[in-house]
Write an enzyme that holds these catalytic residues in place. Structure first.
Site, short mmCIF file in Angstrom:
data_model
loop_
_atom_site.label_atom_id
_atom_site.label_comp_id
_atom_site.label_asym_id
_atom_site.label_seq_id
_atom_site.Cartn_x
_atom_site.Cartn_y
_atom_site.Cartn_z
N CYS A 185 8.99 39.09 76.53
CA CYS A 185 9.95 40.13 76.15
C CYS A 185 11.22 39.52 75.56
CB CYS A 185 10.29 41.01 77.35
SG CYS A 185 8.86 41.93 78.00
N CYS A 231 11.14 37.65 81.79
CA CYS A 231 9.93 37.87 80.99
C CYS A 231 10.09 37.13 79.66
CB CYS A 231 9.68 39.35 80.75
SG CYS A 231 8.21 39.66 79.73
#
EC number: 1.11.1.28
Length: 181
Positions: A133, A130
């Site tokens: 993230c 991700c």
């Protein structure tokens, strides 16, 4: 089980992984808690039961019960967040402006120093791919005082643990075993 057991189980073609596992297990860039928690969270995120058992056995004596729980929680909550926020990042539209409506209370109260929890979340986010993230957690840990070398060490642990898990899964599927010494 232990890291030594994992190394013994790796096929000969994964010698680099054995060496990386050894050097990272003895790395002093991170605090003992940071290193141990990164290993544990990365093992859980790598989804291999043997790797998880071996790494937890190796590091549970380094971590307090609260820190062990927090490392597990980092893997758990990032399993949720990494999928959700990867979706938000990949598609256009209103999703970025919509409330997630997912419970994430552990992030605010992880039971350990926030910086350590963020570092473990960064490692898991790297494994889960991700980008949003990874960027967010990297920014928090750098602003919190960790160096680029410390961040890199955590990601090296994540990469190595994930590679070991994938290699052991592949070796088991193909019947590849280490050569008898």
């Amino acid at each position: 089980m232990s890291i030594e057991t994992l190394k013994e189980r790796l096929p000969d073609y994964a010698k680099d992984l054995k060496l990386n596992l050894s050097s990272l297990a003895n790395d002093i860039t991170l605090s003992p808690q940071q290193l141990a928690g990164t290993f544990v969270a990365s093992a859980i995120a790598s989804r291999n039961a043997d790797v998880t058992r071996a790494i937890v056995a190796e590091y549970e004596s380094v971590l307090s019960p609260q820190a062990l729980t927090a490392a597990k929680a980092a893997a758990a909550i990032m399993g949720l967040n990494n999928i959700y926020y990867r979706f938000v990042h990949m598609v256009e539209g209103d999703y970025a402006h919509m409330p997630a409506r997912l419970r994430m209370n552990v992030i605010g109260r992880p039971g350990v120093e926030k910086l350590d929890f963020e570092l473990w979340s960064l490692a898991v986010s790297a494994i889960n791919g991700c980008g949003m993230c990874v960027e967010s957690h990297e920014k928090v840990v750098r602003e919190g005082g960790l160096s680029a070398e410390q961040v890199q060490t955590a990601v090296r642990v994540a990469a190595t643990v994930h590679a070991v898990a994938a290699t052991l899964d592949g070796a088991a599927a193909l019947g590849d075993h280490p050569a008898a010494g």
